[in-house]
Design a protein around this motif. Structure first.
Motif, PDB file in Angstrom:
ATOM      1  N   GLU A 173       0.995  -1.285   0.068  1.00  0.00           N
ATOM      2  CA  GLU A 173       0.057   0.019  -0.027  1.00  0.00           C
ATOM      3  C   GLU A 173       1.007   1.130   0.092  1.00  0.00           C
ATOM      4  O   GLU A 173       1.713   1.408   0.936  1.00  0.00           O
ATOM      5  N   GLN A 271      -2.861   3.685  -2.965  1.00  0.00           N
ATOM      6  CA  GLN A 271      -2.753   2.885  -4.165  1.00  0.00           C
ATOM      7  C   GLN A 271      -2.284   1.487  -3.805  1.00  0.00           C
ATOM      8  O   GLN A 271      -1.613   1.553  -2.506  1.00  0.00           O
ATOM      9  N   ARG A 273       0.389  -1.396  -5.265  1.00  0.00           N
ATOM     10  CA  ARG A 273       1.524  -1.323  -6.243  1.00  0.00           C
ATOM     11  C   ARG A 273       2.327  -2.694  -5.867  1.00  0.00           C
ATOM     12  O   ARG A 273       2.978  -3.163  -4.660  1.00  0.00           O
ATOM     13  N   ASP A 287      -8.942  -3.254  -7.943  1.00  0.00           N
ATOM     14  CA  ASP A 287      -8.219  -2.414  -6.977  1.00  0.00           C
ATOM     15  C   ASP A 287      -7.471  -3.621  -5.793  1.00  0.00           C
ATOM     16  O   ASP A 287      -6.415  -2.899  -5.112  1.00  0.00           O
ATOM     17  N   CYS A 291      -4.912  -0.933  -7.144  1.00  0.00           N
ATOM     18  CA  CYS A 291      -5.504   0.216  -6.938  1.00  0.00           C
ATOM     19  C   CYS A 291      -5.157   1.419  -7.210  1.00  0.00           C
ATOM     20  O   CYS A 291      -4.153   1.952  -6.757  1.00  0.00           O
ATOM     21  N   VAL A 292      -5.876   2.348  -7.907  1.00  0.00           N
ATOM     22  CA  VAL A 292      -5.209   3.647  -8.572  1.00  0.00           C
ATOM     23  C   VAL A 292      -5.570   4.727  -7.504  1.00  0.00           C
ATOM     24  O   VAL A 292      -4.900   5.802  -7.554  1.00  0.00           O
ATOM     25  N   SER A 293      -6.498   4.561  -6.355  1.00  0.00           N
ATOM     26  CA  SER A 293      -7.189   5.333  -5.800  1.00  0.00           C
ATOM     27  C   SER A 293      -8.486   5.951  -5.937  1.00  0.00           C
ATOM     28  O   SER A 293      -8.702   6.080  -7.422  1.00  0.00           O
ATOM     29  N   GLN A 340      -2.000   4.801 -12.458  1.00  0.00           N
ATOM     30  CA  GLN A 340      -1.272   5.149 -11.169  1.00  0.00           C
ATOM     31  C   GLN A 340      -0.566   6.430 -11.140  1.00  0.00           C
ATOM     32  O   GLN A 340      -0.906   7.150 -10.205  1.00  0.00           O
ATOM     33  N   GLU A 344      -1.831   9.838  -8.754  1.00  0.00           N
ATOM     34  CA  GLU A 344      -1.278  10.393  -7.561  1.00  0.00           C
ATOM     35  C   GLU A 344      -0.768  11.768  -8.202  1.00  0.00           C
ATOM     36  O   GLU A 344      -0.805  12.501  -6.887  1.00  0.00           O
TER      37      GLU A 344
END
Length: 397
Positions: A173, A271, A273, A287, A291-293, A340, A344
Motif C-alpha cells: 500500500e 494505491q 503497487r 483494486d 488500486c489507483v486510488s 497510477q 498520484e
C-alpha cells in the motif's frame, strides 16, 4: 480447470463472473457484506469500461440509472460561484459515451446481469486457502471447505485474498496522505440539479451532488495522517467534525445531516503497487491488484477492464492458467502503471493543502471554461490508450 472462486461482489467480481461464463468456466462469487451495497459515492464512467458494459448489454440500464452532469462549480464561503466549467467537453471527448452514476448502482446492475447463472454467496468470506497440486482448498468464515481450480481476489483495496496469498497490506500500500468519506441524506436544501458543487479550504473539500428521490450525496476529501484513518467506525464522525467544524458555507448543516445519517463510507486514499498480480493458482484483479486510488475517477472502469482481459486470456490459454495469468499482466501492466502515476499527481487537486495551491487549482478550473483548454489539459487522460482485445467468447456479450 473450470471451477473459479471470486472474492468480492463490487465491480470487478461480477464482471469477471459474466465473462468467465462466456469463456466456459463455472464461477462462484463470495461477498462478505450481507447484501449488495448501497450508498457510497458517484463515479464518472466512460472509455473502455463503457465499451465492456456495452458488450454486456448494460448501457440502456446504466443510462437510465445515471446522471448527465452539466456543470462542475466551485463556490466560496458565501455560496457564490468562484470557478467552474460546463461538462460538454467530456461528451465531446468521449463521443457522448459518458455518464455519472452511483457506484452501488453499477454494482447492482452487474449482479443482476449474472443472476441465475452464477452462485453468489453473501455474508461470507475466505478465511484460509491451501494450494494443492490439483486446485485450491478454501475455508469460508461460515464454515466448511470447498475446492476450486482457481481463486480470484476482486475484493478491493483491503483485499483478504491478497493478504492470505501475498502478505500484509502494508507491504503493497502507498498512502497518498488523504482520507475520503461519503454519505447520503434526504430532504437537504439547497439542491442544484445536474451540477457538482465543491467548497474547499486548505487541505479539505466538500462535494455536494443532488440525487434522485430528493436525496443528496456529500463527499469529503481531506488531508489526513495515519491516526485519522486507523480508527474505529464509531469515531469517524468525530474526525469529520474536527476537520470541518470551523469551516463556513453549508458545513454546519452538512455536519448535522451527517450525524443523522444511517451509513457513512470512510477510508484512506491509497494505491496498491505489486510486482506480480498472481501467485500459483491465485490471481488479483481491480483494486485488489492495482488500486489507483478512489480520487483517480477510473477505478470501476479499470476493474472491468482487468476482469474482461483475465477471462479472455483464460479462454485463449485453454486451461493453462499460468500462461493466462502472465498474458493478463503483460497486456495491462504498463497501462495500469501510467494510470497510477497520473492518479498520484491528480489526488492533490481535490484538496490542495495550502491557500496558494487552492488559488492555483481554481485558476486551472477557470481556464477549463475557455474553448480548447480543457481538451488540451485532460484529453490525453480521457482517452484510453489500450486496444481492448477481441476474444472468441462462447456466447455473445
Amino acid at each position: 480447470m473450470r471451477a473459479v472462486l471470486i472474492s468480492g461482489a463490487g465491480i470487478a467480481g461480477p464482471t469477471l463472473a459474466f465473462w468467465l461464463k462466456a469463456a466456459g468456466y463455472e464461477p462462484t462469487l463470495v461477498e462478505r457484506a450481507a447484501a449488495p451495497r448501497s450508498g457510497g459515492y458517484v463515479i464518472d464512467f466512460w472509455g473502455l469500461g463503457y465499451d465492456i458494459a456495452e458488450r454486456m448489454g448494460l448501457i440502456p440500464a446504466i443510462t437510465a440509472a445515471g446522471y448527465h452532469v452539466q456543470e462542475m462549480r466551485i463556490v466560496g464561503v458565501d455560496g457564490r460561484r468562484i470557478a467552474g466549467f460546463g461538462t460538454t467537453v467530456f461528451n465531446e471527448l468521449t463521443g457522448g459515451r459518458y455518464v455519472t452514476l452511483a457506484r452501488s448502482d453499477l454494482s447492482r446492475l452487474l449482479l443482476e446481469k449474472i443472476s441465475g447463472s452464477t452462485e453468489v454467496i453473501f455474508d461470507d468470506q475466505i478465511v484460509a486457502m491451501e494450494e494443492q497440486a490439483d486446485g485450491v482448498r478454501v475455508r469460508l468464515r461460515g464454515g466448511g471447505e470447498r475446492r476450486y481450480d482457481l481463486v480470484v481476489g476482486a475484493d478491493g483495496l483491503h483485499s483478504s485474498v491478497r493478504r492470505l496469498a501475498f502478505g500484509p497490506q502494508e507491504s503493497f500500500e502507498k498512502r497518498l496522505g488523504y482520507a475520503v468519506a461519503a454519505f447520503q441524506t434526504s430532504g437537504y436544501r439547497p439542491r442544484d440539479e445536474n451540477a457538482y458543487i465543491i467548497y474547499g479550504q486548505p487541505g479539505r473539500m466538500i462535494g455536494r451532488f443532488a440525487l434522485r428521490d430528493d436525496r443528496t450525496l456529500f463527499l469529503f476529501v481531506f488531508a489526513a495522517d495515519i491516526d485519522d484513518v486507523a480508527i474505529s467506525p464509531g469515531e469517524h464522525n468525530a474526525v469529520i467534525h474536527r476537520v470541518y467544524g470551523k469551516c463556513g458555507w453549508e458545513c454546519p448543516r452538512i455536519l448535522a445531516a451527517l450525524d443523522a445519517a444511517n451509513e457513512l463510507y470512510f477510508d484512506r486514499v491509497s494505491q496498491i503497487r505489486m510486482q506480480r498480480w498472481s501467485r500459483g493458482r491465485t490471481v488479483l484483479i481491480g483494486d485488489a491488484a492495482f488500486c489507483v486510488s478512489l480520487l483517480a475517477g477510473q477505478g470501476s472502469a479499470l476493474a472491468m477492464i482487468s476482469a474482461y482481459v483475465l477471462a479472455g486470456e483464460l479462454l485463449k490459454a485453454d486451461g493453462d492458467y499460468q500462461h493466462a495469468f502472465g498474458a493478463y499482466e503483460c497486456r495491462l501492466r504498463v497501462y495500469i502503471g501510467r494510470k497510477q502515476q497520473g492518479a498520484e499527481r491528480f489526488a492533490a487537486a481535490f484538496a490542495p493543502k495550502t491557500r496558494s495551491g487552492l488559488w492555483f487549482r481554481n485558476q486551472v478550473v477557470r481556464a477549463f471554461a475557455l474553448s480548447g483548454v480543457a481538451k488540451l489539459a485532460i484529453g490525453r487522460d480521457i482517452a484510453d490508450r489500450l486496444d481492448l482485445p477481441a476474444y472468441a467468447w462462447r456466447f455473445p456479450g
